[in-house]
Design an enzyme around this catalytic site. Structure first.
Site, PDB file in Angstrom:
ATOM      1  N   ASP A  30      40.515  39.375  41.767  1.00 49.62           N
ATOM      2  CA  ASP A  30      41.281  40.096  40.743  1.00 49.62           C
ATOM      3  C   ASP A  30      42.019  39.076  39.873  1.00 49.62           C
ATOM      4  O   ASP A  30      42.597  38.111  40.376  1.00 49.62           O
ATOM      5  CB  ASP A  30      42.275  41.064  41.396  1.00 49.62           C
ATOM      6  CG  ASP A  30      42.807  42.085  40.409  1.00 49.62           C
ATOM      7  OD1 ASP A  30      42.510  43.286  40.570  1.00 49.62           O
ATOM      8  OD2 ASP A  30      43.533  41.678  39.459  1.00 49.62           O
ATOM      9  N   ASN A  87      42.091  53.369  43.253  1.00 47.26           N
ATOM     10  CA  ASN A  87      42.919  54.154  42.339  1.00 47.26           C
ATOM     11  C   ASN A  87      42.009  55.056  41.522  1.00 47.26           C
ATOM     12  O   ASN A  87      40.996  54.592  40.990  1.00 47.26           O
ATOM     13  CB  ASN A  87      43.711  53.229  41.415  1.00 47.26           C
ATOM     14  CG  ASN A  87      44.682  52.342  42.180  1.00 47.26           C
ATOM     15  OD1 ASN A  87      45.296  52.779  43.156  1.00 47.26           O
ATOM     16  ND2 ASN A  87      44.809  51.094  41.760  1.00 47.26           N
ATOM     17  N   GLY A  93      46.693  55.576  38.943  1.00 44.93           N
ATOM     18  CA  GLY A  93      46.883  54.209  38.463  1.00 44.93           C
ATOM     19  C   GLY A  93      45.602  53.479  38.125  1.00 44.93           C
ATOM     20  O   GLY A  93      45.589  52.249  38.043  1.00 44.93           O
ATOM     21  N   GLN A  94      44.521  54.223  37.899  1.00 45.42           N
ATOM     22  CA  GLN A  94      43.255  53.582  37.543  1.00 45.42           C
ATOM     23  C   GLN A  94      43.304  53.095  36.098  1.00 45.42           C
ATOM     24  O   GLN A  94      43.600  53.869  35.188  1.00 45.42           O
ATOM     25  CB  GLN A  94      42.092  54.572  37.723  1.00 45.42           C
ATOM     26  CG  GLN A  94      40.731  53.941  37.442  1.00 45.42           C
ATOM     27  CD  GLN A  94      39.580  54.905  37.709  1.00 45.42           C
ATOM     28  OE1 GLN A  94      39.783  56.089  37.998  1.00 45.42           O
ATOM     29  NE2 GLN A  94      38.365  54.401  37.627  1.00 45.42           N
ATOM     30  N   HIS A 100      35.895  50.827  41.671  1.00 45.01           N
ATOM     31  CA  HIS A 100      36.196  49.548  42.312  1.00 45.01           C
ATOM     32  C   HIS A 100      37.152  49.782  43.466  1.00 45.01           C
ATOM     33  O   HIS A 100      38.011  50.658  43.414  1.00 45.01           O
ATOM     34  CB  HIS A 100      36.793  48.534  41.323  1.00 45.01           C
ATOM     35  CG  HIS A 100      37.970  49.047  40.554  1.00 45.01           C
ATOM     36  ND1 HIS A 100      37.855  49.879  39.464  1.00 45.01           N
ATOM     37  CD2 HIS A 100      39.309  48.846  40.729  1.00 45.01           C
ATOM     38  CE1 HIS A 100      39.056  50.162  38.992  1.00 45.01           C
ATOM     39  NE2 HIS A 100      39.957  49.554  39.747  1.00 45.01           N
ATOM     40  N   HIS A 102      39.900  47.744  45.806  1.00 45.90           N
ATOM     41  CA  HIS A 102      40.714  46.538  45.956  1.00 45.90           C
ATOM     42  C   HIS A 102      40.729  46.167  47.439  1.00 45.90           C
ATOM     43  O   HIS A 102      41.004  47.019  48.298  1.00 45.90           O
ATOM     44  CB  HIS A 102      42.162  46.804  45.542  1.00 45.90           C
ATOM     45  CG  HIS A 102      42.357  47.228  44.117  1.00 45.90           C
ATOM     46  ND1 HIS A 102      42.881  46.397  43.154  1.00 45.90           N
ATOM     47  CD2 HIS A 102      42.120  48.411  43.484  1.00 45.90           C
ATOM     48  CE1 HIS A 102      42.972  47.043  41.998  1.00 45.90           C
ATOM     49  NE2 HIS A 102      42.512  48.278  42.176  1.00 45.90           N
TER      50      HIS A 102
END
Ligand code: AMP
Length: 114
Positions: A30, A87, A93-94, A100, A102
């Protein structure tokens, strides 16, 4: 051409620090890490969010979990633990509309999230 930044990472149009790749998924660091290890695991195929998981593509989710386990071992997270986050949507909170997960680890993570 797709405007999706993660599709561009898959295609190599945008650089990334890849830590794993196979025919189905890519994993990369990230760009704004929230923990010592912060890796995103994504399907190569564009899927906007978990809301689009269906009978045709759900095998990718199980594959992503196998890849996460492998990366967690490679990064030394296996013994102490780690967190997998997805998310979804605005309240979730995307910020990137390409599925994806995390993988976070390398420190004690707090709960609940903000
Ligand atoms: P989310 O908020 O769950 O949609 O997560 C999107 C994540 O993508 C954030 O943690 C960003 O830091 C990360 N991100 C955005 N652009 C890039 C990029 N070009 N390379 C690596 N990570 C990125």
């Amino acid at each position: 051409m797709s405007d999706c930044i993660f599709c561009k990472i898959v295609d190599g149009e945008i650089p990334s620090e890849k830590v794993y790749e196979d025919d189905k998924v890519v994993a990369f660091n990230d760009v704004n890490p929230q923990s010592p290890v912060h890796i995103l695991v994504i399907p190569k195929r564009h899927i906007s969010s978990v809301k689009e998981i269906d009978d045709d593509n759900s095998h990718l989710v199980s594959h992503i979990h196998l890849v996460i386990n492998k990366i967690a071992k490679d990064k030394g997270l296996y013994e102490k633990g780690f967190r997998i986050v997805n998310n979804c949507g605005e309240d979730g909170g995307q910020t990137v509309n390409h599925l994806h997960y995390h993988l976070l680890g390398g420190r004690q993570l707090k709960w609940p999230p903000g």
